[in-house]
Structure formats: C-alpha cells, structure tokens
Design a protein around this motif. Sequence first.
Motif, short mmCIF file in Angstrom:
data_model
loop_
_atom_site.label_atom_id
_atom_site.label_comp_id
_atom_site.label_asym_id
_atom_site.label_seq_id
_atom_site.Cartn_x
_atom_site.Cartn_y
_atom_site.Cartn_z
N PHE A 13 0.60 60.21 94.70
CA PHE A 13 1.79 61.55 94.34
C PHE A 13 1.43 62.23 93.52
N GLY A 14 0.21 61.97 92.36
CA GLY A 14 -0.52 62.32 91.47
C GLY A 14 0.52 62.45 90.14
N PHE A 15 1.85 61.00 89.90
CA PHE A 15 2.33 60.37 88.18
C PHE A 15 1.44 59.96 88.13
N PHE A 16 1.21 59.76 86.68
CA PHE A 16 0.76 58.98 85.93
C PHE A 16 1.28 58.90 84.80
N PRO A 17 1.06 57.45 84.42
CA PRO A 17 2.57 56.74 82.86
C PRO A 17 2.32 58.13 81.80
N THR A 18 3.14 58.50 81.28
CA THR A 18 3.82 58.39 80.07
C THR A 18 2.39 58.41 78.50
N LYS A 19 2.72 57.05 78.65
CA LYS A 19 1.46 56.72 77.37
C LYS A 19 0.34 57.52 77.95
N PHE A 20 -0.28 57.61 79.38
CA PHE A 20 -1.31 57.61 79.64
C PHE A 20 -1.74 59.41 79.53
N GLU A 21 -0.42 60.18 79.74
CA GLU A 21 -0.05 61.62 79.62
C GLU A 21 -0.57 62.13 78.30
N LYS A 22 0.27 61.32 77.00
CA LYS A 22 0.26 61.71 75.70
C LYS A 22 -0.92 61.61 75.01
N LYS A 23 -2.17 60.51 75.88
CA LYS A 23 -3.33 59.71 75.35
C LYS A 23 -4.25 61.27 75.55
N LEU A 24 -4.20 61.63 76.81
CA LEU A 24 -4.88 62.84 77.24
C LEU A 24 -4.59 64.12 76.44
#
Length: 151
Positions: free
Chosen positions: A73-84
């Motif tokens: 679905f193209g969803f990734f965890p908030t923690k991963f997004e913050k690191k990006l």
Amino acid sequence: MSEFNKVLIYRDHLLPISETFITSQGNGLKRYRSHFVGSRRVSPSLDIESSRALVINTNNHIGYFSEYLFKKFGFFPTKFEKKLMDINPSLIHAHFGVDGALALPIKEKLKIPMITTFHGFDITVRDEFAKNSYFGHRIYLKKRDELFQTC
C-alpha cells in the motif's frame, strides 16, 4: 567536514553480497553523502555504516508487517518517515525497476526527484512471466507506467 547533499540509494533488500557494486558506487560519491534505504537488511557484512542504513523491517513481527504494508500500500511507519525527513535528501537513486516502483511512495512523501537504474532482468522480463512471479514483479507491473512518467 563541509555539508554534503544527500542521496537515498534504494534497494529493497540491503544488500545481497552479489551487489557490492551498489555500495561501491554510493560510497564513492564525492559531492553527495549516500544513505542506503530498503525494506530490510540482508547482509550486514557489506561496507555500509549502520548510521547510513535505514530499513522498514527490523526483523520482528511488526517489522515484517510494516514491510508488507509498505510494499502493498505504500505506507511506512512514522518513525521511518521521520528518519527520512531528518536525512533531508536531494535525490533517490533506486537500483532495478522493481525497486523504483517500490520507492515511489518515498519519492512522493519527500517530494524529491528519483532516478532508477535498470540492470537487466528488470527491463527484459516478459509481462506474462512477471504476472506469475514474485510479489515485487507484480507491484512493478502495476506501477511501471507511473515510474516511467514521474522518474
């Protein structure tokens, strides 16, 4: 040390031992600092500093579920997004067409350009085979037009 532009090098599985050329290319960049991003790490022996490797799946039940949600679905965890976001990259370089299709949600979230390098099997595989092949090939078929239009 001066500030470098940063590039995300996306490879679904970081990184099979047969793909040392990807780490060599990333580590050899002079004007960019490479960060290796993927769904999971498969070979910790390759020359990637742990501070420059970011994966969705941390090899536990939640990690495998997060990897599935990302791929499907193209969803990734908030923690991963913050690191990006903290990396603040200027570009994504996906290796292989399948990985380009998988990295599209990251490109969209970060609003940065992406290039995809096709290395062989990904551009030559026939659609009939890909339809019955592994999950990544089916995602690639579904997102191929978007990949070619936006990257």
